[in-house]
Design an enzyme around this catalytic site. Sequence first.
Site, PDB file in Angstrom:
ATOM      1  N   LYS A 183      43.039  44.142  40.343  1.00  0.00           N
ATOM      2  CA  LYS A 183      44.009  43.085  40.626  1.00  0.00           C
ATOM      3  C   LYS A 183      45.419  43.532  40.256  1.00  0.00           C
ATOM      4  CE  LYS A 183      40.546  40.366  41.599  1.00  0.00           C
ATOM      5  NZ  LYS A 183      39.752  39.576  40.666  1.00  0.00           N
ATOM      6  N   TRP A 196      35.230  32.127  38.036  1.00  0.00           N
ATOM      7  CA  TRP A 196      34.976  33.308  37.178  1.00  0.00           C
ATOM      8  C   TRP A 196      34.614  32.865  35.767  1.00  0.00           C
ATOM      9  CZ3 TRP A 196      33.902  36.879  40.285  1.00  0.00           C
ATOM     10  CH2 TRP A 196      34.639  37.095  41.453  1.00  0.00           C
ATOM     11  N   ASP A 236      39.033  37.021  29.733  1.00  0.00           N
ATOM     12  CA  ASP A 236      39.037  37.716  31.009  1.00  0.00           C
ATOM     13  C   ASP A 236      40.486  37.702  31.500  1.00  0.00           C
ATOM     14  OD1 ASP A 236      38.895  38.481  33.664  1.00  0.00           O
ATOM     15  OD2 ASP A 236      37.342  37.031  34.233  1.00  0.00           O
TER      16      ASP A 236
END
Length: 354
Positions: free
Chosen positions: A189, A98, A165
């Site tokens: 999440k 990511w 993030d």
Amino acid sequence: MKHNFCAGPAVLPQEVIEKSAKAVYDFAGTGISILSISHRSKEFQPVVDEAVALFKEILDIPEGYSVLFLAGGASMEFCRIPYNFLNKKAAYLNTGVWAKKALKEAKAFGEVVEVASSAESTYTYIPKDYTIPADADYFHFTTNNTIYGTEIRKDLDSPVPLISDMSSDIFSRPIDVSKYNCIYGGAQKNLAPAGMAFVIVKNDALGKVDRYIPTMLNYQTHIDNGSMFNTPPTFTIYSALESLRWLKAQGGVKEMAKRAEARAAKLYGEIDRNRMFVGTANAEDRSYMNICWVMAPEYKELEDEFMNFAKGQGMVGIKGHRSVGGFRASCYNALPMESVDALIACMKEFEAKH
Ligand SMILES: *Cc1c(COP(=O)(O)O)cnc(C)c1O
């Protein structure tokens, strides 16, 4: 009984699921489903208002920041961030897939310095020795590496503002938001069902780039319109609100941090004790959220057998990401300790069988 260790979309508090389900049939006594009511209705506006207020309260967000709920997921923010914040140069820490994707998008907007990377060891650790250029517009890092099970649990020191993030560890511990120009993540999440990203933006950090920013990609558009410039993901926002109410009632991020640490201590304890398993992440960088392990080399051929055994005992979603293999137990905010205990019992029983 099922124990939900899915990496995302992931476990939500039972209460949040029940309240969301009820709102699907009748939202706030309107006789209309949350799926069908106008985002401009007088009944829906308070949902967004309360969700934003709770978000700020629980994370102790200082004055001068906005909270946005935007469609497109964390991946959309990978490009929105440089569009809005990268004028000349940005610094990125490469700690996983990511982080790398975020870095790749930024390259289209200016000079990008990769300050450090752990790619050479399949991202099993968090690099510590690096220098952040003092003339960068921001320093971007991923706090929790969902795939590899490593985590940065502190607000890093940096000569320039931070951007993070926090898709997979938001609300799992207190954070000092004042060190950040932006914090973002996918909701699916640790907060809500799939369908949106949350974004915390420092208002006066905007407006400093020279380029034209397309309307939908401009954070200012969404700040000016309270996340309602266009139709927002109404159902996801409603579920997020129920999740935020739950978080507050449970004792907020301090309590979530305690629970996360307790879950992780137990599960890593068993991985380290059990002769059949080994953890994959560098011990000091281990994530509290995504706990990754593999079979010890001498038991490698028993991987499928353990997977099936665990499945039979109600464990769901413990298959490791394809780039790591083995197993991954995602232990997000809503995961009850009973699920961790059940998984540990399963690991012990499997050991006893062999
Ligand atoms: C899952 C994840 C993403 C991608 O999120 P999408 O909402 O699917 O775009 C980005 N970053 C991290 C850390 C993630 O865990």
